[in-house]
Write a protein that holds these residues in place. Structure first.
Motif: not given
Length: 195
Positions: A165, A169, A171-172
């Motif tokens: 994950q 992403a 940034e998330r």
């Protein structure tokens, strides 16, 4: 005694392996070419098949070296048998910070394909990770009815999932925060330590 020629050959081989590992992690196996590896390593394109036979041989050599590095990086920390989280932080948590982790996650799709030449290497990688986790869990006072093997599978799966994950992403997903939450979950199932 190693001759100068052997030493140069070994140095070239290492430069190629380093470049290929980086490129496979960045671009994937299929998108990486010998030209890319030669440009990154500074070694002539013709030297790559001389050392590894072909692209598949290069991939297998990269994974072989990476598996060895995972084993070296997961050496058990000395412990007194207490429910100590040092091995979690140094082992189970740290294994997802190893430089090879991105490579393993990126190449996972290749390993899942039928007839993949790297499937057996992935079985070996997962066995190594589960074995390390299992040895750590066996030193902890786990509650009755919580078997070590499935818990090791779950922890390794959670760690790999967190890393996937984060790679998709960053940034998330805060990988450090997620691993801390995983650590807290494990701590929650342990009985309180007795003095």
């Amino acid at each position: 005694m190693t001759t100068r020629r052997e030493q140069t050959s070994n140095e070239s081989r290492e430069l190629i392996l380093n470049a290929a590992a980086e490129l496979f992690a960045e671009k994937g196996y299929r998108q990486t070419t010998f030209h890319d590896v030669a440009a990154r390593s500074g070694i002539s394109r013709g030297s790559i098949p001389w050392h590894f036979g072909g692209k598949e041989g290069l991939l297998l050599a990269v994974l072989e070296r990476s598996v060895a590095r995972v084993r070296d990086g997961l050496a058990d920390a000395p412990g007194a048998g207490e429910p100590d989280f040092g091995p979690f932080d140094q082992g189970v948590g740290a294994m997802f910070a190893l430089p090879t982790t991105k490579l393993f996650v990126t190449l996972l799709v290749e390993a899942l394909e039928p007839g993949s030449p790297i499937r057996d290497r992935y079985v070996e990688i997962h066995d190594t990770l589960r074995d390390h986790c299992r040895r750590w869990l066996e030193r902890l006072p786990l509650p009755p009815g919580l078997p070590v093997e499935p818990l090791a599978v779950a922890l390794i799966g959670a760690g790999i999932g967190i890393h996937q994950q984060w790679l998709v992403a960053p940034e998330r997903v805060d990988a450090a925060e997620a691993l801390a939450a995983l650590r807290a979950l494990v701590a929650a199932v342990l009985p309180p330590a007795h003095d």
